[in-house]
Scaffold this motif. Structure first.
Motif, mmCIF file in Angstrom:
data_model
loop_
_atom_site.group_PDB
_atom_site.id
_atom_site.type_symbol
_atom_site.label_atom_id
_atom_site.label_comp_id
_atom_site.label_asym_id
_atom_site.label_seq_id
_atom_site.Cartn_x
_atom_site.Cartn_y
_atom_site.Cartn_z
ATOM 1 N N ALA A 196 -81.394 0.875 52.861
ATOM 2 C CA ALA A 196 -81.531 0.387 51.486
ATOM 3 C C ALA A 196 -82.727 1.048 50.803
ATOM 4 O O ALA A 196 -83.851 0.953 51.279
ATOM 5 C CB ALA A 196 -81.680 -1.124 51.470
ATOM 6 N N VAL A 197 -82.467 1.731 49.683
ATOM 7 C CA VAL A 197 -83.504 2.404 48.901
ATOM 8 C C VAL A 197 -83.568 1.726 47.534
ATOM 9 O O VAL A 197 -82.534 1.475 46.909
ATOM 10 C CB VAL A 197 -83.196 3.914 48.751
ATOM 11 N N TYR A 198 -84.768 1.465 47.057
ATOM 12 C CA TYR A 198 -84.988 0.737 45.815
ATOM 13 C C TYR A 198 -84.237 1.359 44.642
ATOM 14 O O TYR A 198 -84.372 2.548 44.364
ATOM 15 C CB TYR A 198 -86.488 0.707 45.523
ATOM 16 N N GLU A 199 -83.439 0.542 43.945
ATOM 17 C CA GLU A 199 -82.654 0.888 42.762
ATOM 18 C C GLU A 199 -81.557 1.931 43.000
ATOM 19 O O GLU A 199 -80.884 2.354 42.071
ATOM 20 C CB GLU A 199 -83.559 1.339 41.600
ATOM 21 N N ALA A 200 -81.354 2.356 44.225
ATOM 22 C CA ALA A 200 -80.380 3.404 44.558
ATOM 23 C C ALA A 200 -79.036 2.787 44.968
ATOM 24 O O ALA A 200 -78.940 1.590 45.245
ATOM 25 C CB ALA A 200 -80.925 4.272 45.693
ATOM 26 N N PRO A 201 -77.994 3.628 45.021
ATOM 27 C CA PRO A 201 -76.683 3.130 45.466
ATOM 28 C C PRO A 201 -76.746 2.584 46.898
ATOM 29 O O PRO A 201 -77.589 3.019 47.695
ATOM 30 C CB PRO A 201 -75.786 4.374 45.420
ATOM 31 N N ASP A 202 -75.824 1.689 47.214
ATOM 32 C CA ASP A 202 -75.707 1.142 48.566
ATOM 33 C C ASP A 202 -75.118 2.239 49.462
ATOM 34 O O ASP A 202 -73.909 2.490 49.448
ATOM 35 C CB ASP A 202 -74.821 -0.102 48.549
ATOM 36 N N ILE A 203 -75.954 2.884 50.212
ATOM 37 C CA ILE A 203 -75.563 4.055 51.008
ATOM 38 C C ILE A 203 -74.425 3.730 51.964
ATOM 39 O O ILE A 203 -73.413 4.443 52.000
ATOM 40 C CB ILE A 203 -76.793 4.608 51.759
ATOM 41 N N LEU A 204 -74.564 2.679 52.742
ATOM 42 C CA LEU A 204 -73.539 2.372 53.747
ATOM 43 C C LEU A 204 -72.194 2.055 53.109
ATOM 44 O O LEU A 204 -71.147 2.458 53.617
ATOM 45 C CB LEU A 204 -73.999 1.224 54.642
ATOM 46 N N ARG A 205 -72.203 1.360 51.997
ATOM 47 C CA ARG A 205 -70.942 1.025 51.317
ATOM 48 C C ARG A 205 -70.229 2.274 50.804
ATOM 49 O O ARG A 205 -69.033 2.443 50.988
ATOM 50 C CB ARG A 205 -71.216 0.062 50.170
ATOM 51 N N TRP A 206 -70.978 3.155 50.115
ATOM 52 C CA TRP A 206 -70.358 4.354 49.547
ATOM 53 C C TRP A 206 -69.870 5.303 50.639
ATOM 54 O O TRP A 206 -68.777 5.870 50.528
ATOM 55 C CB TRP A 206 -71.319 5.065 48.594
ATOM 56 N N VAL A 207 -70.646 5.489 51.690
ATOM 57 C CA VAL A 207 -70.220 6.384 52.774
ATOM 58 C C VAL A 207 -68.981 5.816 53.458
ATOM 59 O O VAL A 207 -68.051 6.565 53.778
ATOM 60 C CB VAL A 207 -71.368 6.636 53.774
ATOM 61 N N ALA A 208 -68.910 4.504 53.650
ATOM 62 C CA ALA A 208 -67.730 3.877 54.255
ATOM 63 C C ALA A 208 -66.483 4.099 53.396
ATOM 64 O O ALA A 208 -65.365 4.130 53.916
ATOM 65 C CB ALA A 208 -67.973 2.387 54.464
ATOM 66 N N ASP A 209 -66.683 4.279 52.073
ATOM 67 C CA ASP A 209 -65.571 4.531 51.159
ATOM 68 C C ASP A 209 -65.330 6.031 50.929
ATOM 69 O O ASP A 209 -64.711 6.419 49.934
ATOM 70 C CB ASP A 209 -65.822 3.825 49.821
ATOM 71 N N ASP A 210 -65.834 6.859 51.829
ATOM 72 C CA ASP A 210 -65.610 8.316 51.813
ATOM 73 C C ASP A 210 -66.261 9.043 50.643
ATOM 74 O O ASP A 210 -65.666 9.914 50.006
ATOM 75 C CB ASP A 210 -64.122 8.647 51.876
ATOM 76 N N TYR A 211 -67.510 8.698 50.397
ATOM 77 C CA TYR A 211 -68.347 9.428 49.447
ATOM 78 C C TYR A 211 -69.577 9.933 50.188
ATOM 79 O O TYR A 211 -69.977 9.354 51.196
ATOM 80 C CB TYR A 211 -68.819 8.522 48.303
ATOM 81 N N ALA A 212 -70.178 10.968 49.656
ATOM 82 C CA ALA A 212 -71.519 11.366 50.087
ATOM 83 C C ALA A 212 -72.495 10.716 49.124
ATOM 84 O O ALA A 212 -72.228 10.632 47.927
ATOM 85 C CB ALA A 212 -71.658 12.884 50.040
ATOM 86 N N ILE A 252 -88.858 5.320 51.081
ATOM 87 C CA ILE A 252 -89.481 3.996 51.059
ATOM 88 C C ILE A 252 -88.372 2.954 51.025
ATOM 89 O O ILE A 252 -87.580 2.904 50.090
ATOM 90 C CB ILE A 252 -90.426 3.848 49.852
ATOM 91 N N HIS A 253 -88.310 2.150 52.070
ATOM 92 C CA HIS A 253 -87.272 1.132 52.173
ATOM 93 C C HIS A 253 -87.437 0.094 51.059
ATOM 94 O O HIS A 253 -88.549 -0.253 50.656
ATOM 95 C CB HIS A 253 -87.340 0.455 53.540
ATOM 96 N N PHE A 254 -86.317 -0.379 50.546
ATOM 97 C CA PHE A 254 -86.284 -1.376 49.467
ATOM 98 C C PHE A 254 -87.211 -2.551 49.792
ATOM 99 O O PHE A 254 -87.975 -3.023 48.940
ATOM 100 C CB PHE A 254 -84.841 -1.846 49.282
ATOM 101 N N GLU A 255 -87.151 -3.047 51.017
ATOM 102 C CA GLU A 255 -87.950 -4.213 51.387
ATOM 103 C C GLU A 255 -89.449 -3.930 51.267
ATOM 104 O O GLU A 255 -90.232 -4.809 50.894
ATOM 105 C CB GLU A 255 -87.610 -4.665 52.804
ATOM 106 N N THR A 256 -89.862 -2.713 51.554
ATOM 107 C CA THR A 256 -91.270 -2.331 51.421
ATOM 108 C C THR A 256 -91.688 -2.307 49.957
ATOM 109 O O THR A 256 -92.777 -2.753 49.602
ATOM 110 C CB THR A 256 -91.507 -0.938 52.051
ATOM 111 N N LYS A 257 -90.818 -1.788 49.098
ATOM 112 C CA LYS A 257 -91.115 -1.675 47.670
ATOM 113 C C LYS A 257 -91.117 -3.036 46.976
ATOM 114 O O LYS A 257 -91.999 -3.327 46.189
ATOM 115 C CB LYS A 257 -90.082 -0.736 47.017
ATOM 116 N N GLU A 258 -90.117 -3.850 47.244
ATOM 117 C CA GLU A 258 -89.956 -5.144 46.564
ATOM 118 C C GLU A 258 -89.494 -6.220 47.555
ATOM 119 O O GLU A 258 -88.325 -6.606 47.574
ATOM 120 C CB GLU A 258 -88.919 -5.011 45.444
ATOM 121 N N PRO A 259 -90.392 -6.728 48.401
ATOM 122 C CA PRO A 259 -89.966 -7.690 49.433
ATOM 123 C C PRO A 259 -89.320 -8.962 48.886
ATOM 124 O O PRO A 259 -88.344 -9.443 49.458
ATOM 125 C CB PRO A 259 -91.265 -8.005 50.194
ATOM 126 N N ALA A 260 -89.823 -9.500 47.784
ATOM 127 C CA ALA A 260 -89.250 -10.737 47.239
ATOM 128 C C ALA A 260 -87.843 -10.511 46.702
ATOM 129 O O ALA A 260 -86.949 -11.343 46.894
ATOM 130 C CB ALA A 260 -90.155 -11.293 46.133
#
Length: 191
Positions: free
Chosen positions: A91-107, A71-79
């Protein structure tokens, strides 16, 4: 079914099917959707794994969510989504920023709790069983061929409070936590 799940009004969703595994590359990121992780008593929790698309090993940044990994963050909490800077298709609600962490060599690993999101079974949030499942998922992720064996946790609110609870189980591969916006009496939640 345990008595706590029977009396929990949230624990009303039961299903036995699970979505199919999918794997694809998006730019330089490998995405594995619906990775089945076996936890206690043969139950399964489903995870999505995002990592650099290479054959190297990466430390994992993980969270365990009741909100639905798909469930995309925007769907869960649009405001709320309208006011944040972390805007992207992953973007997943309350979860880590996926693109940022992967760009920094994390899974990044996002796991749906039992009975919620894509995970089959009966939901039992805030329960000892949920936290035991979280600990088992940490250990299952740590031994994946793409993982260095080091697993850190990240998330906001519920996803941070459960980090503290799972740390009391001392999973051997848990190396750090980044709990954000933790509220309540976390000691009481863990015992």
């Amino acid at each position: 079914m345990n008595n706590q799940a029977d009396s929990n009004p949230i624990a009303t969703r039961t299903f036995s099917t699970r979505p199919p595994f999918r794997s694809f590359v998006d730019g330089k990121m490998r995405v594995d959707k619906n990775v089945a992780i076996e936890v206690e008593d043969g139950r399964i929790v489903m995870a999505d794994v995002y990592r650099p698309d290479t054959t190297q090993q990466y430390p994992a940044v993980m969270c365990f969510t009741p909100y639905g990994k798909d469930i995309h963050f925007e769907t869960k909490e649009p405001a709320v989504y309208a006011r944040i800077s972390m805007k992207n298709e992953y973007a997943v609600y309350e979860a880590p920023d996926i693109l940022r962490w992967v760009a920094d060599d994390y899974a990044v690993v996002i796991v749906d709790a039992c009975g919620l999101g894509a995970s089959p079974g009966v939901a039992d949030v805030w329960s000892p069983r949920d936290i035991e499942d979280y600990a088992a998922a940490i250990e299952a992720i740590a031994v994946q061929p793409w993982c260095t064996g080091r697993v850190g946790l990240n998330g906001i609110s519920y996803l941070s409070a459960t980090q503290i609870a799972v740390a009391t189980h001392k999973p051997p591969h848990l190396t750090c936590m980044i709990p954000w916006e933790v509220g309540g009496d976390n000691y009481e939640m863990t015992y």
